[in-house]
Enzyme design. Structure first.
Site, PDB file in Angstrom:
ATOM      1  N   GLY A  15      12.770  -8.695  -5.500  1.00  3.51           N
ATOM      2  CA  GLY A  15      12.055  -9.094  -6.724  1.00  3.51           C
ATOM      3  C   GLY A  15      10.560  -9.212  -6.515  1.00  3.51           C
ATOM      4  O   GLY A  15       9.898 -10.058  -7.112  1.00  3.51           O
ATOM      5  N   GLY A  16      10.012  -8.359  -5.661  1.00  3.88           N
ATOM      6  CA  GLY A  16       8.551  -8.279  -5.506  1.00  3.88           C
ATOM      7  C   GLY A  16       7.997  -7.366  -6.591  1.00  3.88           C
ATOM      8  O   GLY A  16       8.710  -6.971  -7.525  1.00  3.88           O
ATOM      9  N   ILE A  18       7.074  -4.192  -6.597  1.00  3.01           N
ATOM     10  CA  ILE A  18       7.613  -2.838  -6.718  1.00  3.01           C
ATOM     11  C   ILE A  18       8.995  -2.867  -7.378  1.00  3.01           C
ATOM     12  O   ILE A  18       9.294  -2.084  -8.282  1.00  3.01           O
ATOM     13  CB  ILE A  18       7.643  -2.137  -5.344  1.00  3.01           C
ATOM     14  N   GLU A  37      17.536 -10.836  -5.541  1.00  4.92           N
ATOM     15  CA  GLU A  37      16.441 -11.359  -4.724  1.00  4.92           C
ATOM     16  C   GLU A  37      17.011 -12.439  -3.804  1.00  4.92           C
ATOM     17  O   GLU A  37      17.760 -13.304  -4.251  1.00  4.92           O
ATOM     18  CB  GLU A  37      15.354 -11.914  -5.667  1.00  4.92           C
ATOM     19  N   VAL A  71      21.970  -8.809  -0.080  1.00  2.00           N
ATOM     20  CA  VAL A  71      22.823  -7.637   0.074  1.00  2.00           C
ATOM     21  C   VAL A  71      23.265  -7.598   1.532  1.00  2.00           C
ATOM     22  O   VAL A  71      22.428  -7.617   2.440  1.00  2.00           O
ATOM     23  CB  VAL A  71      22.057  -6.346  -0.302  1.00  2.00           C
ATOM     24  N   ALA A 102      13.608  -2.302  -2.353  1.00  2.00           N
ATOM     25  CA  ALA A 102      12.168  -2.597  -2.455  1.00  2.00           C
ATOM     26  C   ALA A 102      11.908  -3.943  -1.779  1.00  2.00           C
ATOM     27  O   ALA A 102      11.507  -4.910  -2.420  1.00  2.00           O
ATOM     28  CB  ALA A 102      11.749  -2.614  -3.926  1.00  2.00           C
ATOM     29  N   ARG A 105       7.351  -3.102   3.117  1.00  2.00           N
ATOM     30  CA  ARG A 105       7.005  -1.844   3.774  1.00  2.00           C
ATOM     31  C   ARG A 105       6.535  -2.103   5.202  1.00  2.00           C
ATOM     32  O   ARG A 105       5.913  -3.117   5.472  1.00  2.00           O
ATOM     33  CB  ARG A 105       5.904  -1.138   2.968  1.00  2.00           C
ATOM     34  N   ASP A 145      -3.318   1.013   4.210  1.00  2.00           N
ATOM     35  CA  ASP A 145      -2.107   0.259   4.557  1.00  2.00           C
ATOM     36  C   ASP A 145      -1.949   0.072   6.065  1.00  2.00           C
ATOM     37  O   ASP A 145      -1.538  -0.990   6.521  1.00  2.00           O
ATOM     38  CB  ASP A 145      -0.862   0.992   4.027  1.00  2.00           C
ATOM     39  N   HIS A 277     -14.995  -9.835 -30.959  1.00  2.11           N
ATOM     40  CA  HIS A 277     -13.830 -10.350 -31.695  1.00  2.11           C
ATOM     41  C   HIS A 277     -13.314  -9.262 -32.626  1.00  2.11           C
ATOM     42  O   HIS A 277     -14.112  -8.582 -33.254  1.00  2.11           O
ATOM     43  CB  HIS A 277     -14.246 -11.574 -32.512  1.00  2.11           C
TER      44      HIS A 277
HETATM   45  C1  LIG Z   1       6.459   2.204  -5.154  1.00  2.00           C
HETATM   46  C2  LIG Z   1       5.032   1.840  -4.843  1.00  2.00           C
HETATM   47  C3  LIG Z   1       4.190   1.485  -5.880  1.00  2.00           C
HETATM   48  C4  LIG Z   1       2.871   1.162  -5.606  1.00  2.00           C
HETATM   49  N1  LIG Z   1       2.060   0.846  -6.659  1.00  2.00           N
HETATM   50  C5  LIG Z   1       0.768   0.566  -6.424  1.00  2.00           C
HETATM   51  C6  LIG Z   1      -0.109   0.282  -7.504  1.00  2.00           C
HETATM   52  O1  LIG Z   1       0.282   0.236  -8.658  1.00  2.00           O
HETATM   53  N2  LIG Z   1      -1.410   0.025  -7.219  1.00  2.00           N
HETATM   54  C7  LIG Z   1      -1.883   0.050  -5.935  1.00  2.00           C
HETATM   55  O2  LIG Z   1      -3.078  -0.209  -5.754  1.00  2.00           O
HETATM   56  N3  LIG Z   1      -1.086   0.324  -4.899  1.00  2.00           N
HETATM   57  C8  LIG Z   1       0.225   0.589  -5.116  1.00  2.00           C
HETATM   58  N4  LIG Z   1       1.050   0.872  -4.052  1.00  2.00           N
HETATM   59  C9  LIG Z   1       0.472   0.855  -2.695  1.00  2.00           C
HETATM   60  C10 LIG Z   1      -0.320   2.137  -2.463  1.00  2.00           C
HETATM   61  O3  LIG Z   1       0.514   3.254  -2.649  1.00  2.00           O
HETATM   62  C11 LIG Z   1      -0.879   2.097  -1.029  1.00  2.00           C
HETATM   63  O4  LIG Z   1      -1.586   0.900  -0.805  1.00  2.00           O
HETATM   64  C12 LIG Z   1      -1.816   3.264  -0.781  1.00  2.00           C
HETATM   65  O5  LIG Z   1      -1.146   4.473  -0.996  1.00  2.00           O
HETATM   66  C13 LIG Z   1      -2.369   3.172   0.620  1.00  2.00           C
HETATM   67  O6  LIG Z   1      -3.120   4.340   0.908  1.00  2.00           O
HETATM   68  P1  LIG Z   1      -3.188   4.892   2.394  1.00  2.00           P
HETATM   69  O7  LIG Z   1      -4.087   6.066   2.330  1.00  2.00           O
HETATM   70  O8  LIG Z   1      -3.504   3.783   3.334  1.00  2.00           O
HETATM   71  O9  LIG Z   1      -1.699   5.321   2.754  1.00  2.00           O
HETATM   72  P2  LIG Z   1      -0.781   6.440   2.076  1.00  2.00           P
HETATM   73  O10 LIG Z   1      -1.075   6.618   0.640  1.00  2.00           O
HETATM   74  O11 LIG Z   1       0.613   6.056   2.474  1.00  2.00           O
HETATM   75  O12 LIG Z   1      -1.228   7.763   2.794  1.00  2.00           O
HETATM   76  C14 LIG Z   1      -0.896   8.027   4.135  1.00  2.00           C
HETATM   77  C15 LIG Z   1      -0.603   9.507   4.253  1.00  2.00           C
HETATM   78  O13 LIG Z   1      -0.506   9.842   5.615  1.00  2.00           O
HETATM   79  C16 LIG Z   1       0.583  10.754   5.792  1.00  2.00           C
HETATM   80  N5  LIG Z   1       1.030  10.666   7.176  1.00  2.00           N
HETATM   81  C17 LIG Z   1       1.795   9.683   7.757  1.00  2.00           C
HETATM   82  N6  LIG Z   1       2.012   9.980   9.059  1.00  2.00           N
HETATM   83  C18 LIG Z   1       1.394  11.144   9.315  1.00  2.00           C
HETATM   84  C19 LIG Z   1       1.245  11.969  10.462  1.00  2.00           C
HETATM   85  N7  LIG Z   1       1.814  11.643  11.619  1.00  2.00           N
HETATM   86  N8  LIG Z   1       0.520  13.095  10.362  1.00  2.00           N
HETATM   87  C20 LIG Z   1      -0.072  13.433   9.185  1.00  2.00           C
HETATM   88  N9  LIG Z   1       0.042  12.712   8.059  1.00  2.00           N
HETATM   89  C21 LIG Z   1       0.755  11.585   8.125  1.00  2.00           C
HETATM   90  C22 LIG Z   1       1.600  10.276   4.775  1.00  2.00           C
HETATM   91  O14 LIG Z   1       2.514  11.289   4.455  1.00  2.00           O
HETATM   92  C23 LIG Z   1       0.710   9.893   3.591  1.00  2.00           C
HETATM   93  O15 LIG Z   1       0.491  10.964   2.720  1.00  2.00           O
HETATM   94  C24 LIG Z   1       2.384   1.181  -4.284  1.00  2.00           C
HETATM   95  C25 LIG Z   1       3.240   1.523  -3.241  1.00  2.00           C
HETATM   96  C26 LIG Z   1       4.554   1.843  -3.498  1.00  2.00           C
HETATM   97  C27 LIG Z   1       5.453   2.203  -2.365  1.00  2.00           C
END
Ligand SMILES: Cc1cc2nc3c(=O)[nH]c(=O)nc-3n(C[C@H](O)[C@H](O)[C@H](O)COP(=O)(O)OP(=O)(O)OC[C@H]3O[C@@H](n4cnc5c(N)ncnc54)[C@H](O)[C@@H]3O)c2cc1C
Length: 309
Positions: A15-16, A18, A37, A71, A102, A105, A145, A277
């Site tokens: 229940g986070g 996502i 949850e 679960v 969900a 991560r 991330d 307004h």
């Molecule tokens: C379901 C869901 C909903 C979300 N909704 C939101 C939202 O509404 N708003 C928001 O701000 N954030 C949201 N997020 C979080 C957001 O997606 C991440 O914070 C964001 O994508 C982080 O960007 P990043 O570039 O750090 O990583 P990522 O977007 O994960 O990009 C990393 C990339 O590196 C690639 N990679 C990994 N390992 C390798 C390797 N060895 N060689 C080459 N490439 C590689 C991956 O395939 C990926 O494409 C959500 C996440 C999820 C899972």
């Protein structure tokens, strides 16, 4: 995200934000959604008064919301998934067409050869960085991330900008940056800066000023009175330390709150700023006016004398 059919029966585990967002999507598309949850709250990071309208929506739109339910096991049975739940020591089995897990991560830091560099990881596997996005290896920067902290796209973008600026020789750093959070449910939920719950937990003295959307003409005009706008204010300085909004379009409204927190705005700054307004943005102004007992559309006991600028 690439599921081609709409499952008739969908189990959402967690229940986070996502779980709640995607549960809302599939419930709207017609799935019978059951959300489970493990703990006794949904959207644990948000203040309970802001989460309430979202939970109320989920209770109506979902088939069921089960708290304190874990679960235990899952297995496939034909085209379905058999799920075993544990609730108050009792076990229960049900069949679902799809299960969306969900529950958090984990950083994907093990398969990029970091062991051949001087990069160090924390105990959860996130890359350790300083405020300039520098890792322990002078040749490597990390953002997004994988660098931990708030796992959101706009945090990743900000960090990327800082890393590039530092590489280009500028004196940039990720310090004092306010990262807003938006939950894209119905209604939306958004906050930035300090939350009321966080203030309580850390023993920070704050005053909270709220404006219920039932008193907003704009919210009433499209029949969405369930929203709430609140400001978390530092009593001595009247500085706005945090803003929380739940309601239709809250994700669009929160940016004014981010600007206020980033700029060190006081409740008076917001109260004295004329908002158009009838708009939902007025709820931010009226929450600030309520701090002084002067909101036009709601009564709130005066918390501070209002000294016009
Ligand atoms: C379901 C869901 C909903 C979300 N909704 C939101 C939202 O509404 N708003 C928001 O701000 N954030 C949201 N997020 C979080 C957001 O997606 C991440 O914070 C964001 O994508 C982080 O960007 P990043 O570039 O750090 O990583 P990522 O977007 O994960 O990009 C990393 C990339 O590196 C690639 N990679 C990994 N390992 C390798 C390797 N060895 N060689 C080459 N490439 C590689 C991956 O395939 C990926 O494409 C959500 C996440 C999820 C899972």
């Amino acid at each position: 995200m690439e599921v081609e059919d709409i499952p008739e029966n969908l189990l959402v585990v967690g229940g986070g934000y996502i779980g709640m967002e995607l549960g809302t999507v599939y419930a709207t598309l017609g799935s019978k959604v059951v959300l489970v949850e493990a703990v006794d709250t949904i959207l644990a990071g948000a203040d309970p008064d802001l989460a309430r309208p979202v939970i109320n929506y989920a209770k109506k739109a979902f088939k069921e919301v089960r708290l304190k339910t874990k679960v235990g096991k899952m297995s496939t049975v034909g085209k379905q998934i058999k799920v075993e739940f544990e609730l108050d020591g009792q076990k229960k089995e049900e069949l679902y067409d799809r299960v969306l897990v969900a529950v958090g991560r984990a950083p994907n830091s093990q398969d990029v050869g970091l062991e051949n560099t001087k990069v160090t990881l924390d105990d959860k596997g996130f890359i350790k960085v300083n405020e300039k996005q520098q890792t322990s290896d002078p040749a490597i920067y990390a953002i997004g991330d994988i660098a931990g902290g708030v796992l959101l796209a706009h945090k990743a973008s900000k960090e990327a900008r800082i890393a590039v600026e530092v590489i280009a020789g500028e004196d940039s750093a990720f310090t004092g940056v306010t990262i807003p959070a938006v939950v894209f449910t119905d209604p939306e939920l958004a906050w930035c800066g300090l939350t009321e719950a966080e203030a309580k937990e850390k023993g920070i003295e704050v005053q909270v000023s709220k404006f219920p959307w039932a008193a907003s003409g704009r919210a009433l005009s499209f029949d969405r009175p369930e929203g709430l706008t609140k400001l978390i204010i530092e009593p001595d300085t009247e500085r706005v330390l945090g803003v929380g909004i739940v309601g239709y379009g809250a994700g669009e409204l929160i940016s004014e709150g981010v600007l206020a927190v980033e700029m060190g705005a006081t409740a008076k700054d917001i109260a004295l700023t004329v908002h158009p307004h009838p708009t939902l943005s007025e709820t931010i102004m009226e929450a600030a006016e309520a701090f002084y007992g002067q909101a036009t559309h709601t009564f709130a006991k005066r918390k501070r004398e209002h000294q016009p600028a």
